[in-house]
Design a protein around this motif. Structure first.
Motif, PDB file in Angstrom:
ATOM      1  N   ARG A  34       0.817  -1.213   0.000  1.00  0.00           N
ATOM      2  CA  ARG A  34       0.000   0.000   0.000  1.00  0.00           C
ATOM      3  C   ARG A  34       0.849   1.260   0.000  1.00  0.00           C
ATOM      4  O   ARG A  34       0.522   2.233  -0.666  1.00  0.00           O
ATOM      5  CB  ARG A  34      -0.946  -0.020   1.197  1.00  0.00           C
ATOM      6  N   HIS A  35       1.936   1.251   0.787  1.00  0.00           N
ATOM      7  CA  HIS A  35       2.817   2.420   0.835  1.00  0.00           C
ATOM      8  C   HIS A  35       3.465   2.603  -0.540  1.00  0.00           C
ATOM      9  O   HIS A  35       4.073   1.682  -1.072  1.00  0.00           O
ATOM     10  CB  HIS A  35       3.900   2.244   1.909  1.00  0.00           C
ATOM     11  N   GLY A  36       3.289   3.760  -1.106  1.00  0.00           N
ATOM     12  CA  GLY A  36       3.857   4.043  -2.419  1.00  0.00           C
ATOM     13  C   GLY A  36       2.897   3.840  -3.570  1.00  0.00           C
ATOM     14  O   GLY A  36       3.207   4.166  -4.705  1.00  0.00           O
ATOM     15  N   THR A  37       1.714   3.308  -3.287  1.00  0.00           N
ATOM     16  CA  THR A  37       0.714   3.124  -4.340  1.00  0.00           C
ATOM     17  C   THR A  37      -0.125   4.396  -4.439  1.00  0.00           C
ATOM     18  O   THR A  37      -0.552   4.931  -3.417  1.00  0.00           O
ATOM     19  CB  THR A  37      -0.202   1.926  -3.996  1.00  0.00           C
ATOM     20  N   PRO A  38      -0.342   4.920  -5.645  1.00  0.00           N
ATOM     21  CA  PRO A  38      -1.149   6.141  -5.767  1.00  0.00           C
ATOM     22  C   PRO A  38      -2.542   5.968  -5.169  1.00  0.00           C
ATOM     23  O   PRO A  38      -3.112   4.877  -5.196  1.00  0.00           O
ATOM     24  CB  PRO A  38      -1.255   6.350  -7.283  1.00  0.00           C
ATOM     25  N   VAL A  46      -0.261  17.218 -13.681  1.00  0.00           N
ATOM     26  CA  VAL A  46       0.810  16.253 -13.878  1.00  0.00           C
ATOM     27  C   VAL A  46       2.162  16.956 -13.932  1.00  0.00           C
ATOM     28  O   VAL A  46       2.393  17.782 -14.811  1.00  0.00           O
ATOM     29  CB  VAL A  46       0.576  15.446 -15.176  1.00  0.00           C
ATOM     30  N   PRO A  47       3.071  16.645 -12.989  1.00  0.00           N
ATOM     31  CA  PRO A  47       4.412  17.225 -13.038  1.00  0.00           C
ATOM     32  C   PRO A  47       5.164  16.746 -14.273  1.00  0.00           C
ATOM     33  O   PRO A  47       4.900  15.643 -14.777  1.00  0.00           O
ATOM     34  CB  PRO A  47       5.089  16.689 -11.766  1.00  0.00           C
ATOM     35  N   SER A  48       6.104  17.540 -14.761  1.00  0.00           N
ATOM     36  CA  SER A  48       6.825  17.201 -15.988  1.00  0.00           C
ATOM     37  C   SER A  48       7.647  15.920 -15.846  1.00  0.00           C
ATOM     38  O   SER A  48       7.887  15.235 -16.827  1.00  0.00           O
ATOM     39  CB  SER A  48       7.724  18.362 -16.417  1.00  0.00           C
ATOM     40  N   ASP A  49       8.077  15.580 -14.651  1.00  0.00           N
ATOM     41  CA  ASP A  49       8.901  14.387 -14.453  1.00  0.00           C
ATOM     42  C   ASP A  49       8.103  13.160 -14.007  1.00  0.00           C
ATOM     43  O   ASP A  49       8.663  12.135 -13.654  1.00  0.00           O
ATOM     44  CB  ASP A  49      10.017  14.660 -13.451  1.00  0.00           C
ATOM     45  N   TYR A  50       6.782  13.239 -14.044  1.00  0.00           N
ATOM     46  CA  TYR A  50       5.941  12.132 -13.585  1.00  0.00           C
ATOM     47  C   TYR A  50       5.793  11.076 -14.669  1.00  0.00           C
ATOM     48  O   TYR A  50       5.503  11.384 -15.826  1.00  0.00           O
ATOM     49  CB  TYR A  50       4.556  12.657 -13.178  1.00  0.00           C
ATOM     50  N   ASN A  51       5.985   9.821 -14.300  1.00  0.00           N
ATOM     51  CA  ASN A  51       5.778   8.697 -15.205  1.00  0.00           C
ATOM     52  C   ASN A  51       4.745   7.761 -14.577  1.00  0.00           C
ATOM     53  O   ASN A  51       5.039   7.096 -13.585  1.00  0.00           O
ATOM     54  CB  ASN A  51       7.084   7.924 -15.426  1.00  0.00           C
ATOM     55  N   VAL A 135      -2.123  -1.192 -19.606  1.00  0.00           N
ATOM     56  CA  VAL A 135      -2.654   0.097 -19.169  1.00  0.00           C
ATOM     57  C   VAL A 135      -1.556   0.964 -18.572  1.00  0.00           C
ATOM     58  O   VAL A 135      -0.497   0.476 -18.177  1.00  0.00           O
ATOM     59  CB  VAL A 135      -3.801  -0.090 -18.149  1.00  0.00           C
ATOM     60  N   GLU A 136      -1.878   2.252 -18.481  1.00  0.00           N
ATOM     61  CA  GLU A 136      -0.960   3.242 -17.911  1.00  0.00           C
ATOM     62  C   GLU A 136      -1.720   4.041 -16.861  1.00  0.00           C
ATOM     63  O   GLU A 136      -2.822   4.514 -17.113  1.00  0.00           O
ATOM     64  CB  GLU A 136      -0.484   4.170 -19.027  1.00  0.00           C
ATOM     65  N   GLY A 137      -1.101   4.179 -15.687  1.00  0.00           N
ATOM     66  CA  GLY A 137      -1.728   4.913 -14.605  1.00  0.00           C
ATOM     67  C   GLY A 137      -2.709   4.018 -13.879  1.00  0.00           C
ATOM     68  O   GLY A 137      -3.815   3.804 -14.343  1.00  0.00           O
ATOM     69  N   GLY A 185      -5.041  13.527  -5.339  1.00  0.00           N
ATOM     70  CA  GLY A 185      -4.421  13.176  -4.061  1.00  0.00           C
ATOM     71  C   GLY A 185      -2.932  12.935  -4.171  1.00  0.00           C
ATOM     72  O   GLY A 185      -2.362  12.882  -5.247  1.00  0.00           O
ATOM     73  N   HIS A 186      -2.299  12.831  -3.054  1.00  0.00           N
ATOM     74  CA  HIS A 186      -0.856  12.590  -2.997  1.00  0.00           C
ATOM     75  C   HIS A 186      -0.574  11.207  -3.542  1.00  0.00           C
ATOM     76  O   HIS A 186      -1.339  10.279  -3.317  1.00  0.00           O
ATOM     77  CB  HIS A 186      -0.391  12.718  -1.537  1.00  0.00           C
ATOM     78  N   PRO A 187       0.539  11.021  -4.260  1.00  0.00           N
ATOM     79  CA  PRO A 187       0.785   9.735  -4.892  1.00  0.00           C
ATOM     80  C   PRO A 187       1.157   8.629  -3.918  1.00  0.00           C
ATOM     81  O   PRO A 187       1.206   7.473  -4.290  1.00  0.00           O
ATOM     82  CB  PRO A 187       1.942  10.017  -5.848  1.00  0.00           C
ATOM     83  N   PHE A 188       1.455   8.964  -2.676  1.00  0.00           N
ATOM     84  CA  PHE A 188       1.877   7.930  -1.741  1.00  0.00           C
ATOM     85  C   PHE A 188       0.952   7.834  -0.559  1.00  0.00           C
ATOM     86  O   PHE A 188       0.519   8.830  -0.018  1.00  0.00           O
ATOM     87  CB  PHE A 188       3.299   8.202  -1.263  1.00  0.00           C
ATOM     88  N   LYS A 189       0.665   6.625  -0.147  1.00  0.00           N
ATOM     89  CA  LYS A 189      -0.197   6.400   1.015  1.00  0.00           C
ATOM     90  C   LYS A 189       0.612   6.442   2.260  1.00  0.00           C
ATOM     91  O   LYS A 189       1.747   6.113   2.300  1.00  0.00           O
ATOM     92  CB  LYS A 189      -0.909   5.069   0.883  1.00  0.00           C
TER      93      LYS A 189
END
Length: 189
Positions: A34-38, A46-51, A135-137, A185-189
């Motif tokens: 769960r930790h680290g999962t969007p 979307v930030p420019s460095d987000y993948n 899929v993506e995202g 929301g924040h990308p990390f739980k």
């Protein structure tokens, strides 16, 4: 010709207090905890460095034949209805991760711990192969059971002007410098 009386289909069977669902596939995701999962699959800013994460939805061929994916490649997004199999408990109120530290009714949030741990997630389709959707995202853990998928259709799935209750208020209070992920929301739980 005499007019037929109306049929009452809803009264023809007893109300089902329990429902049995069958997984039709499995998520193959880079997220294993769960930790680290969007918290959401899509970001409003979307930030420019987000993948976004690349994942697969593998359908079980004994449940869903590959022909059932015919014509899906013409869609850009996909709704994934999944069973959050690691969630065994829930509370009627939760503390959302963003906004004021106020407990909210669980059913007024997108908390994963719910009376029935069903997830509704939208993801971008990259490629459709025999029984596999790339899929993506994604905001689902690896090995999450998939209950169903449906194509995202903008005219009936998007309501950009819809009110979002306390979430709208929280959005107004947060500057984009402080929270680049906006309503997603924040990308990390």
């Amino acid at each position: 010709m005499p007019k037929r009386p109306p049929k009452h289909y809803s009264q023809a069977v007893d109300f089902p207090c329990e429902v049995t669902l069958r997984a039709i596939g499995i998520v193959r995701s880079p997220y294993t905890e769960r930790h680290g999962t969007p918290r959401q699959s899509q970001l409003s800013t979307v930030p420019s460095d987000y993948n976004p994460a690349i994942a697969r939805i593998e359908l079980f061929p004994d449940v869903v034949p590959a022909i059932a994916l015919k014509d899906l490649e013409g869609f850009e997004y996909l709704w994934v209805i999944a069973w959050l199999h690691l969630n065994h408990h829930w509370n009627p109120t939760v503390m959302p991760p963003r906004g004021p530290r106020v407990r909210r009714g669980t059913l007024a949030t997108r908390a994963p711990h719910r009376p029935n741990p069903i997830s509704l997630s939208v993801t971008r389709i990259l490629k459709v192969e025999a029984g596999v959707i790339h899929v993506e995202g994604i905001d689902l853990l690896d090995q999450t059971p998939v209950l169903d998928i449906k194509p995202y259709i903008p005219y009936c799935d998007a309501f950009p002007q819809a009110k979002s209750g306390y979430v709208d208020e929280a959005e107004k209070a947060v500057s984009t410098e402080d929270d680049i992920f906006g309503q997603a929301g924040h990308p990390f739980k």
